[in-house]
Design a protein around this motif. Structure first.
Motif, PDB file in Angstrom:
ATOM      1  N   GLN A 168       0.822  -1.204   0.000  1.00 50.34           N
ATOM      2  CA  GLN A 168       0.000   0.000   0.000  1.00 50.34           C
ATOM      3  C   GLN A 168       0.860   1.259   0.000  1.00 50.34           C
ATOM      4  N   ASP A 223       1.240   5.351   0.726  1.00 54.90           N
ATOM      5  CA  ASP A 223       0.758   6.534   1.437  1.00 54.90           C
ATOM      6  C   ASP A 223       1.888   7.548   1.422  1.00 54.90           C
ATOM      7  N   THR A 224       1.539   8.829   1.371  1.00 57.14           N
ATOM      8  CA  THR A 224       2.557   9.857   1.171  1.00 57.14           C
ATOM      9  C   THR A 224       3.028  10.531   2.452  1.00 57.14           C
ATOM     10  N   ARG A 230       8.111   7.088   4.301  1.00 60.35           N
ATOM     11  CA  ARG A 230       6.788   6.864   3.735  1.00 60.35           C
ATOM     12  C   ARG A 230       6.424   5.386   3.861  1.00 60.35           C
ATOM     13  N   SER A 231       5.131   5.140   4.029  1.00 61.94           N
ATOM     14  CA  SER A 231       4.657   3.821   4.428  1.00 61.94           C
ATOM     15  C   SER A 231       5.199   2.658   3.604  1.00 61.94           C
ATOM     16  N   GLU A 271      -5.928  -0.367  -1.326  1.00 60.92           N
ATOM     17  CA  GLU A 271      -6.069   1.045  -1.709  1.00 60.92           C
ATOM     18  C   GLU A 271      -5.072   1.235  -2.842  1.00 60.92           C
ATOM     19  N   CYS A 289      -1.796   0.926  -4.503  1.00 60.23           N
ATOM     20  CA  CYS A 289      -0.763  -0.044  -4.150  1.00 60.23           C
ATOM     21  C   CYS A 289       0.242  -0.225  -5.279  1.00 60.23           C
ATOM     22  N   TRP A 291      -6.606  18.566  -0.339  1.00 59.54           N
ATOM     23  CA  TRP A 291      -6.924  17.190  -0.731  1.00 59.54           C
ATOM     24  C   TRP A 291      -8.059  17.132  -1.745  1.00 59.54           C
ATOM     25  N   SER A 312       4.297  -0.011  10.013  1.00 58.42           N
ATOM     26  CA  SER A 312       3.596   1.137   9.443  1.00 58.42           C
ATOM     27  C   SER A 312       2.110   1.050   9.787  1.00 58.42           C
ATOM     28  N   PHE A 331      -0.054   1.398   7.733  1.00 58.95           N
ATOM     29  CA  PHE A 331      -0.656   0.808   6.541  1.00 58.95           C
ATOM     30  C   PHE A 331      -0.042  -0.545   6.226  1.00 58.95           C
ATOM     31  N   TRP A 378      -3.869  -2.940   8.722  1.00 57.57           N
ATOM     32  CA  TRP A 378      -4.700  -2.036   7.935  1.00 57.57           C
ATOM     33  C   TRP A 378      -6.178  -2.359   8.066  1.00 57.57           C
ATOM     34  N   TYR A 403      -5.814  12.222  10.922  1.00 50.29           N
ATOM     35  CA  TYR A 403      -6.953  12.973  10.413  1.00 50.29           C
ATOM     36  C   TYR A 403      -7.892  13.428  11.538  1.00 50.29           C
TER      37      TYR A 403
END
Length: 419
Positions: free
Chosen positions: A45, A47-48, A54-55, A88, A90, A154, A287, A289, A294, A312
Motif C-alpha cells: 500500500q 501513502d505519502t 513513507r509507508s 487502496e 498499491c 486534498w 507502518s 498501513f 490495515w 486525520y
C-alpha cells in the motif's frame, strides 16, 4: 483430513509467518527480496505521509531490515511493478495486471476514485491532456501551473491532476516511474506495450484468485476478512466450495465460532503452529498501513489491538498521536510509537511510547523494543534517539537507558536522549 485446531497464539504465529514477520532475517536483503516481499503480501500500500519513512518503504523495512529504498523505485521504473487500486493505491507485481484490468474497464464502480461526470463535462480538456502526453511524453501533476486560485488541498486538486487521476483509474494512463515520490504518468500502451485484453482472465476466475491470494497472504482468514484485502465487492466467493475442491483448508481457532480458512501452501506451517512449534521471535516497528493492521477489525480480533490512525483527527482529540506506529514483539502487538524523523538534525524523536494495558514491561521487552527503535532510527539516518512521553510513565527512562546500553554494546554513533 480432519479440521485443525489452533490456539490464538498459534493463529497469530501463522499469520505473521505468512506475512514474513515471524523471525528476524538471517541474511542481508538484496533487490530481489523487495519484489519477493511484495509478491508474498500480494501488494504494497502507498501513502505519502513522511513524518517517518513513507509507508511503503517502512512496510518493507519491517520485513527486510536495512535495505535500499531506491530498489522499490527502480522496480517500478523497470516495469516489474505497476500501480493501481488494490486494497487502496498499491504497488503490485506486473504479472497481476490482468487481475485488475476488470476494474479499469468499469471505473465507475470505483467510487470516489473516478468521476464519470468529470470525464463527461471535461471531455475536451481530458482529450487535450492525453494528446499532450502522446506527443510530448510522460508528465507529472507539478508540470501544470494552478490557474483557478485554489489552495490545492486534498479535495481541491488542480484540473490536470484530477484528469490524470481519472485517466489512471480508467487504465488509459499508468505510472511509468516516480520522481521524488511524485507520480510520472504515461500512456498505458507505452508503459505496458503488447498488452491485449484477450489475456484478461474471466471475472469469476479473478474473484476466486483474489480470495485464494488473500487467504494465502493472511496465513489464515475468517470469511469476513477476505473481501477487505483486495476490496472486492459482492458476489463473494463460496469458500466452502473452495474447501470441497481442495483449494482451501478449514480450521478452528479457540473461542471463535466461525471457522478459519488456510491456503494449502501453508499447511505445514499450520501444523507446526498447531503443535506450538512456530515461534515468533521478531520485534519490529510497523507502518499504520501494514497489512497486519490495515484492517482495524482484524487487528482487534486477532491481536486484541484496538488501533486507530489519528492523523486525520483534530489534535485536541487525539489519544495517542499524529502518526503512531504499532510495535510488534514476539507475536504480540504490545504498543504504539508516535515518532518523527528529523532528518536535518539527525534526530529520531519518539514523542510518545505507549504500551498496551496488561503488557508486562519486562527488561527483555524494553531491551528488544529499544533495539528495534535504534535499528529504525539508524535506517532513517538519525544519529540521536529522543524519548519523550511514555505510558506507563516509568518506561520513558527505561527505554532511554536500554537505548544507551544497546549503543554501548554496538559502539555506534547514535545517542539516546531522555526527555
Amino acid at each position: 483430513m480432519s479440521e485443525m485446531h489452533l490456539s490464538i497464539n498459534a493463529a497469530r504465529a501463522l499469520h505473521l509467518a505468512a506475512q514474513g514477520l515471524l523471525q528476524p532475517r538471517r541474511r542481508k536483503a538484496v533487490k530481489a527480496d523487495v519484489l519477493d516481499t511484495i509478491r508474498r503480501m500480494g501488494m504494497l500500500q502507498i501513502d505519502t505521509i513522511n513524518v517517518v519513512a513513507r509507508s511503503p518503504y517502512l512496510v518493507l523495512w519491517s520485513r527486510l531490515g536495512d535495505y535500499r529504498p531506491a530498489w522499490l523505485d527502480e522496480l517500478l521504473a523497470e516495469g516489474q511493478l505497476f500501480e493501481y487500486w488494490a486494497h487502496e493505491a498499491c504497488f503490485l507485481p506486473i504479472e497481476d495486471y490482468g487481475l485488475y484490468r476488470h476494474r479499469m474497464l468499469d471505473p465507475a464502480a470505483m467510487g470516489w476514485k473516478y468521476s464519470a461526470t468529470w470525464m463527461r463535462e471535461r471531455a475536451g480538456e481530458v482529450a487535450a491532456l492525453l494528446a499532450h502526453i502522446r506527443g510530448h511524453g510522460p508528465v507529472r501533476s507539478s508540470d501544470f501551473e494552478r490557474t483557478d486560485g485554489k489552495s490545492g488541498g486534498w479535495w481541491e486538486w488542480k484540473p490536470e491532476k484530477r484528469s490524470l487521476e481519472v485517466l489512471f483509474t480508467a487504465g488509459a494512463l499508468m505510472i511509468a516511474r516516480r520522481h521524488n515520490f511524485q507520480r510520472v504518468y504515461d500512456l498505458a500502451e507505452r508503459v505496458l506495450p503488447g498488452w491485449d485484453d484477450a489475456r484478461m482472465p474471466p471475472l469469476p476466475e479473478v474473484r476466486r484468485t483474489f480470495a485464494l491470494r488473500a487467504v494465502r497472504a493472511l496465513g489464515l482468514a475468517r470469511a469476513a476478512w477476505i473481501p477487505d484485502y483486495h476490496r472486492t465487492r459482492r458476489p463473494h466467493v463460496d469458500l466452502e466450495a473452495l474447501v470441497d475442491a481442495g483449494l482451501l483448508l478449514r480450521a478452528r481457532v479457540e473461542d471463535w465460532r466461525e471457522p478459519v480458512y488456510i491456503h494449502p501452501d501453508h499447511a505445514e506451517e499450520a501444523r507446526l503452529a498447531a503443535e506450538g512449534l512456530l515461534a515468533p521471535t521478531l520485534t519490529t516497528i510497523l507502518s499504520p498501513f501494514d497489512p497486519v493492521v490495515w484492517d482495524r477489525r482484524r487487528a482487534l480480533e486477532l491481536f486484541g489491538f484496538d488501533y486507530r490512525l489519528e492523523c486525520y483527527t483534530p489534535a485536541p482529540k487525539r489519544r495517542y498521536g499524529y502518526f503512531t506506529l504499532p510495535v510488534l514483539r514476539r507475536g504480540a502487538l504490545v504498543g504504539r510509537i508516535d515518532a518523527k524523523a528529523h532528518r536535518r538534525t539527525g534526530t529520531f524523536e519518539v514523542k510518545a511510547a505507549l504500551f498496551e494495558p496488561g503488557v508486562r514491561a519486562s527488561e527483555a521487552l524494553v531491551r528488544e523494543v529499544a533495539a528495534a527503535l535504534l535499528r529504525c532510527a539508524r535506517w532513517h539516518g538519525c544519529e540521536q534517539v529522543h524519548v519523550g512521553r511514555a505510558e506507563p510513565e516509568a518506561l520513558g527512562g527505561r527505554l532511554a537507558q536500554a537505548l544507551a546500553q544497546a549503543l554501548d554494546m554496538r559502539a555506534g554513533p547514535a545517542r539516546p536522549v531522555a526527555a
